[in-house]
Scaffold this motif. Sequence first.
Motif, PDB file in Angstrom:
ATOM      1  N   VAL A   1       0.706  -1.551  -0.080  1.00  0.00           N
ATOM      2  CA  VAL A   1       0.108  -0.349   0.116  1.00  0.00           C
ATOM      3  C   VAL A   1       0.808   1.391   0.553  1.00  0.00           C
ATOM      4  O   VAL A   1       0.536   2.311   0.189  1.00  0.00           O
ATOM      5  CB  VAL A   1      -1.109   0.261   1.000  1.00  0.00           C
ATOM      6  CG1 VAL A   1      -2.152  -1.238   0.925  1.00  0.00           C
ATOM      7  CG2 VAL A   1      -0.473  -0.107   2.691  1.00  0.00           C
ATOM      8  N   GLY A   2       1.952   1.029  -0.137  1.00  0.00           N
ATOM      9  CA  GLY A   2       3.153   2.720   0.348  1.00  0.00           C
ATOM     10  C   GLY A   2       4.043   2.211  -0.792  1.00  0.00           C
ATOM     11  O   GLY A   2       5.512   2.093  -0.556  1.00  0.00           O
ATOM     12  N   LEU A   3       3.690   2.564  -2.259  1.00  0.00           N
ATOM     13  CA  LEU A   3       4.920   2.338  -3.585  1.00  0.00           C
ATOM     14  C   LEU A   3       4.793   3.667  -4.076  1.00  0.00           C
ATOM     15  O   LEU A   3       5.701   3.048  -4.542  1.00  0.00           O
ATOM     16  CB  LEU A   3       4.457   1.091  -4.366  1.00  0.00           C
ATOM     17  CG  LEU A   3       4.266  -0.274  -3.192  1.00  0.00           C
ATOM     18  CD1 LEU A   3       3.746  -1.291  -5.238  1.00  0.00           C
ATOM     19  CD2 LEU A   3       5.862  -0.449  -3.191  1.00  0.00           C
ATOM     20  N   ASP A   4       4.493   4.052  -4.082  1.00  0.00           N
ATOM     21  CA  ASP A   4       4.811   5.919  -4.391  1.00  0.00           C
ATOM     22  C   ASP A   4       5.692   6.514  -3.916  1.00  0.00           C
ATOM     23  O   ASP A   4       6.543   5.817  -2.249  1.00  0.00           O
ATOM     24  CB  ASP A   4       3.506   6.241  -3.797  1.00  0.00           C
ATOM     25  CG  ASP A   4       2.833   6.940  -2.817  1.00  0.00           C
ATOM     26  OD1 ASP A   4       2.819   5.536  -2.012  1.00  0.00           O
ATOM     27  OD2 ASP A   4       2.540   7.659  -2.430  1.00  0.00           O
ATOM     28  N   THR A   5       6.450   7.409  -4.136  1.00  0.00           N
ATOM     29  CA  THR A   5       7.595   8.130  -3.792  1.00  0.00           C
ATOM     30  C   THR A   5       7.362   9.476  -2.773  1.00  0.00           C
ATOM     31  O   THR A   5       6.434  10.019  -3.009  1.00  0.00           O
ATOM     32  CB  THR A   5       8.457   8.690  -5.072  1.00  0.00           C
ATOM     33  OG1 THR A   5       9.329   7.442  -5.886  1.00  0.00           O
ATOM     34  CG2 THR A   5       9.323   9.092  -4.063  1.00  0.00           C
TER      35      THR A   5
END
Lengths: 361, 361, 361, 361
Positions: free
Chosen positions: D213-217
């Motif tokens: 759920v936290g793959l964005d930069t």
Amino acid sequence: MAHTAHAESQLSDPELDRLYADFDHAHLNPLWTQLDSLMPGTPSPRAVPFVWKWSTLYPLAQRAGDLVPVGRGGERRAIALANPGLGGAPYLTPTLWAAIQYLGPKETAPEHRHSQNAFRFVVEGDGVWTVVNGDPVAMRRGDLLLTPGWAFHGHHNETDQPMAWLDGLDIPLVHYTDTGFFEFGADGVTDESTPDISRSERLWAHPGLRPLVGLDTRTSSPMAAYRWEHTDAALREQLALEDEGFSATTEPGHAAVRYTNPTTGGDVLPTIRAEFHRLRAGASTRARRDVGSAAYQVFDGSGEFHLGDTTYSVGKGDLIVVPSWVEWSIHADDELDLFTFSDAPVVERLGFHRTITRQGA
Amino acid sequence: MAHTAHAESQLSDPELDRLYADFDHAHLNPLWTQLDSLMPGTPSPRAVPFVWKWSTLYPLAQRAGDLVPVGRGGERRAIALANPGLGGAPYLTPTLWAAIQYLGPKETAPEHRHSQNAFRFVVEGDGVWTVVNGDPVAMRRGDLLLTPGWAFHGHHNETDQPMAWLDGLDIPLVHYTDTGFFEFGADGVTDESTPDISRSERLWAHPGLRPLVGLDTRTSSPMAAYRWEHTDAALREQLALEDEGFSATTEPGHAAVRYTNPTTGGDVLPTIRAEFHRLRAGASTRARRDVGSAAYQVFDGSGEFHLGDTTYSVGKGDLIVVPSWVEWSIHADDELDLFTFSDAPVVERLGFHRTITRQGA
Amino acid sequence: MAHTAHAESQLSDPELDRLYADFDHAHLNPLWTQLDSLMPGTPSPRAVPFVWKWSTLYPLAQRAGDLVPVGRGGERRAIALANPGLGGAPYLTPTLWAAIQYLGPKETAPEHRHSQNAFRFVVEGDGVWTVVNGDPVAMRRGDLLLTPGWAFHGHHNETDQPMAWLDGLDIPLVHYTDTGFFEFGADGVTDESTPDISRSERLWAHPGLRPLVGLDTRTSSPMAAYRWEHTDAALREQLALEDEGFSATTEPGHAAVRYTNPTTGGDVLPTIRAEFHRLRAGASTRARRDVGSAAYQVFDGSGEFHLGDTTYSVGKGDLIVVPSWVEWSIHADDELDLFTFSDAPVVERLGFHRTITRQGA
Amino acid sequence: MAHTAHAESQLSDPELDRLYADFDHAHLNPLWTQLDSLMPGTPSPRAVPFVWKWSTLYPLAQRAGDLVPVGRGGERRAIALANPGLGGAPYLTPTLWAAIQYLGPKETAPEHRHSQNAFRFVVEGDGVWTVVNGDPVAMRRGDLLLTPGWAFHGHHNETDQPMAWLDGLDIPLVHYTDTGFFEFGADGVTDESTPDISRSERLWAHPGLRPLVGLDTRTSSPMAAYRWEHTDAALREQLALEDEGFSATTEPGHAAVRYTNPTTGGDVLPTIRAEFHRLRAGASTRARRDVGSAAYQVFDGSGEFHLGDTTYSVGKGDLIVVPSWVEWSIHADDELDLFTFSDAPVVERLGFHRTITRQGA
């Protein structure tokens, strides 16, 4: 937005007075008495919106040309725009410095280099070459010229006419952050030749092409000059495409280009963004606010800048400063050509950018 | 480099035979019997160095023009270069596909789109427009035209003359990796106008400038065409700068530019690099090897390609393929102009790049 | 999706026959007769969905352990999963190679290095150390171990028990693209010590911390091992957070982590993505299709894989391959722990990624 | 370095006087009279090296705790370190603000948010939770806690003991550049629970793992806390590896880690770098100068800071400021643990970084 009052009544308490005195003695400073000014609800710049008229600037530059020599020491006959809100500091905004630089007939400004990034923009005249790391760069009306940080540079006027132009640097930011170095170079310029275009342009100014000797990523653009004919053509095409029914302009009647570093597609300098905007006669921009400060120079035409609650009529050569978060919009009376620069790369690289555009309007 | 023998004596062991049969039945495959071919000491391409002569290619394309219609289904009259080492597959190399495409007078190749990235390079002729996402792009001698993945495109010949050009795509890579989609579009072209330059160029082909409507980063270049006059000027300037004593060429007498994506400074397509090289008469490149495969088309002049142990004489229009890790060098008999493309972005993005240059030579 | 027929009637034309023969002779290949297979409407992999049962794999590996020595030449007792659709090639998918590697008591697999990137995942057992560039890395159940391209590595079993594990490499991609190098190293391992954790972990496996000696960006992760206790804890916490009402899982009942390179936050290897997923008993994933190929190994629990139209029951150790664009979903009978790897970094770096998720379901 | 004199003799010229008066009137400012101070040869900070003793700071904070309430308006009982060179401004350096924040038993500092990025570092005590965007984060000795820009945050002390800690923010930079926004939040804290670790840690603090759920930069690290046990272990391992003969320390006897953003591998905040250093008893760092300003807090042990020409003896809790380009080195009397933070990300992102290390020494 204002912070609410806090514990004012205690200020007469003698114990508290002693505490504050002891803070002072220990080089300490309580947050709670100054939060409002330190951390306001929205950016509250001391810098103010202001317009310098070319009709004022140029004659003063001429007088300086008569009275003040150019040479080692003072280095440049550059007259900085001092934002009236900044208490006399020679700063356009907290991050940007801008000046009219004036070089008389046959004069030479000696070479030096510094960490500060610089550009020059020419609103009128020609005949001066700026020599950047040994590469002579002709300066002509409408051109943007770059001197990235730590590049040696000097200027020489080869004509019998004086020439004046706009200088933009990140001097205040560098000064404030204690990040600058300065070094003297040659007393003259290291290459006195006067080619039409610089070697950097011969290597780089071909659309979409990179020389194989220049495949590394550069902090600043390797192009020393961005010529007016390209800028003008790009803007003209955007408006023509709009006329033909295609999406090309930023807003109706508003063409705009950003000057870029061809090695990255990003800004020309790590601290300064430069763009050129053209508004059709009668066109207006939507009112907006941006974090960060910007300035405009009218290149041609006339119009109005709405800055906060004030409207300024502007014409050729006039310089307009827009501090952070001041609401601004532009209206063109006749076709209005505007060079603009800002500290947007600083704001964006540090993660502080915000923009709001007024809906409707 | 060869791996040493291993446990060969056991190969007649009946238990081992049973094991291998059981492997087979279970869809398993021992590494130890095939390591040499799977993981050779250096790249050992099946693709071979080869040269296709324009004098062979063009007449065959003409005959196809007479015999084979263009239209929905076959889609394109494109004749692929089939590397003799690849067993009849229509592949230039394992990653690259290249073809001569031929369009007769007044013919139209209908619109479609696909994941595969494509370019076209024109070695002779003009009169065809390729319409890329609705934008008509004139094709003329020396131009590089782009059709990035998933852009609709069709071609139409407005003249009474046939026209042929080089197509380059990443078809083999996409096919091998099962990453491609294909969709039919309009039967004709969606914009039949025939402007000198495309709208994409009007927006983008200004050196160092980006339109404000195009500030996002793009996977592929937004410029649909890279015009010969710019390429030629860039190469001419590099050689002139060399003559004047400045560092501008890749090697003595060897000028070169890379076509780039102005939104990043990187390659025009995510899988294909394109460059143009010019060698002065008599100049040679240093012998080198690169990981990844490349091809050249002679645009003008004549010279020799040394590929491994073989020397090939080449002239205008000839196509040369250089498989991975084959030693190559080029010699120019008279001034030699070369368009080249390769899978270097694939090799670099996946971390497999290596180059060695022969010292001395 | 099928391309429509084209000009079939002409195939008996003798002139056309001659043209095709001449094409063949000149190593040319017409696009129009093969467009359908070269550029299908959607990815049409030859690789098929398939499941290898651990109950088949492990006994065969044991038999290989009895019959086939490990040593220089064959290098590894690794038995590759050969996708039934790929005609006997030892490939899991066009880009990925996977194998069961088996090392008997006290055996040593000698050191070598290669461009191919490798990982190992341990579904059961321990007692082997893989020595990566001289750093001994213990292998234990649940651990992911990395051997980035061109790192020397050998394995040695210090126990009286055999050990088997899963190897994953990009051998097919490297072979296909002719990008690989291979070199032999020491016959034994260069460091026979048997520490609990590797030096790379002692330097790097501290959450959110980088050693100051390691501030450069690396193509592959500098961490040689990702330990089960961390993976397990991360998944446990996601499910606990979901129970507490917070957003932490990928889908209801579906926890997942990606193994990353701490120098970039990106994938551990430039060509291979590795993740671990945990589904609660009874949970299902939404049906989806992805461009690119993937494989799963059941680490614990049991459930079902729906691949295209077929449902496969799976249990501990079973290996499942999902070719490009095949619709897949997973259902957990009891809590289901899955290690997974794919070629997603290749697909993403080259700009070919697409995913569709079935709505509703 | 000093610029040479220039045109001083002209200063009495009445025409020049008039020119300067006219400049003034027109809000202009000549460069040539102030170049030396605007663009010095090397960074010439007004900020000075200084040490605040914990033995002074803590009792003053206690007295403030007795006399000054915490609550809406003043917001925080934070006592800022005012660099003696900065004329009374509550600034540690031109870019950094640091304070001792003190929270009495059962007190609550209400929620607010601001553009300014913040961290807290705990040199002693525990019992306070900082609630960041609704996530309660326990504060304990040795922990680094983050409050990235625009995250809501409040603090509450759950114990019967007061607690004090170090706050670090980019207030001066944000103030100077007019880039800050501030907003009040809840009067209490939005989640009063007191878990051992925060939800952000449960999601993120697993070495080398990212939640799907936290793959964005992210601009700033998503980890709200970096716990002492990890920092301590990382440093201990570096020194142990050095003892074993491996390269792991920055200099002999000098272990160091940087706190990083796991989504990028870069700094935890866009404007502030944070690191922890450990020197063995008797070890020294090599003298160096850096562009940009930094501060240290002694976490444990004692030693000496050499700043310019002055030597300062320091012990637990003491705070040391190192302005830009001041030569500095550190000597450890007994094992010396140091938390440090700086504006290095600002300097690096804007392209102004330089470092020189004294050779030999």
